[in-house]
Design a protein around this motif. Structure first.
Motif, short mmCIF file in Angstrom:
data_model
loop_
_atom_site.label_atom_id
_atom_site.label_comp_id
_atom_site.label_asym_id
_atom_site.label_seq_id
_atom_site.Cartn_x
_atom_site.Cartn_y
_atom_site.Cartn_z
N VAL A 190 23.12 -11.63 -5.84
CA VAL A 190 21.74 -12.03 -6.11
C VAL A 190 21.26 -13.00 -5.04
CG1 VAL A 190 20.22 -13.27 -7.70
CG2 VAL A 190 21.82 -11.57 -8.58
N THR A 191 22.05 -14.00 -4.72
CA THR A 191 21.60 -15.00 -3.75
C THR A 191 21.42 -14.40 -2.36
OG1 THR A 191 23.86 -15.76 -3.27
CG2 THR A 191 22.63 -16.96 -4.98
N ARG A 192 22.12 -13.33 -2.06
CA ARG A 192 21.97 -12.65 -0.76
C ARG A 192 20.80 -11.67 -0.76
NH1 ARG A 192 28.29 -11.47 0.63
NH2 ARG A 192 28.79 -13.60 1.23
N GLY A 193 20.20 -11.45 -1.92
CA GLY A 193 19.07 -10.52 -2.00
C GLY A 193 19.47 -9.06 -2.07
N ARG A 213 21.30 -5.69 -4.19
CA ARG A 213 21.14 -5.12 -5.53
C ARG A 213 22.39 -4.37 -5.93
NH1 ARG A 213 17.45 -4.92 -8.56
NH2 ARG A 213 17.80 -2.80 -9.25
N GLU A 229 12.73 -13.98 -10.62
CA GLU A 229 12.75 -15.28 -9.95
C GLU A 229 13.72 -16.24 -10.64
OE1 GLU A 229 9.71 -19.00 -9.11
OE2 GLU A 229 8.88 -17.00 -9.36
N HIS A 267 17.33 -15.56 -9.81
CA HIS A 267 17.71 -16.09 -8.49
C HIS A 267 18.09 -17.57 -8.61
CE1 HIS A 267 16.89 -12.78 -5.71
NE2 HIS A 267 15.93 -12.44 -6.55
#
Length: 163
Positions: free
Chosen positions: A26-29, A31, A42, A45
């Motif tokens: 999640v923190t790396r964006g 999926r 949001e 995150h």
């Protein structure tokens, strides 16, 4: 509701402890295929960042969990307790992705997690804060037996006290 240390099961949901790898994803964006299209939100995150910064207090039996819709197997939100307790009090936070709201999932998850929180040694109260612009979240707490006790700035504070 059935329980073990990493998984709570309700009629429609599984509340499973996050893994460190999921928080990092999640923190790396990135999926994962088992996530609802609008997960992470949001708030998810923020929780993932909190988990990566404090894994020792967030990934245990009374920490942060993913909310999984049993019917689809998809992650649809997150719920968790902010450990450790202070004077027998734990705070809970939760969120359901927009595509799954209005189905009672937040209420079902909050009831299960509150019940679980009260099994922690010495814990007698679970609290939650709700932004005044989010009446749906306040209704969730009302349905779960929480009582409003104060308002600070733009946050209504609720609590559930074991009797």
């Amino acid at each position: 509701m059935s329980t073990n240390t990493t998984r709570l099961t309700t009629p429609r949901l599984i509340l499973r402890t996050w893994t460190a790898d999921e928080a990092t994803t999640v923190t790396r964006g990135a999926r994962a295929p088992q996530w609802a299209d609008d997960f992470p939100s949001e708030g998810d995150h923020l929780i993932a960042g909190f988990i990566t910064e404090h894994p020792g207090t967030t990934l245990g039996e009374y920490g942060q969990r993913l909310i999984i819709e049993r019917g689809s197997g998809q992650v649809i939100g997150a719920i968790g307790l902010f450990w450790p307790p202070a004077g027998g009090v734990l705070e809970i936070g939760y969120g359901i992705v927009a595509s799954r709201r209005g189905r009672g999932y937040a209420t079902e998850a909050t009831r299960a997690m509150t019940e679980h929180a009260l099994t922690a040694p010495g814990v007698h109260t679970v609290t939650a804060g709700v932004d005044l612009t989010n009446p749906a979240s306040a209704r969730v707490l009302d349905k779960c037996g929480f009582h409003h006790w104060t308002t600070e700035d733009q946050t209504a504070r609720y609590r559930f006290i074991r009797t």
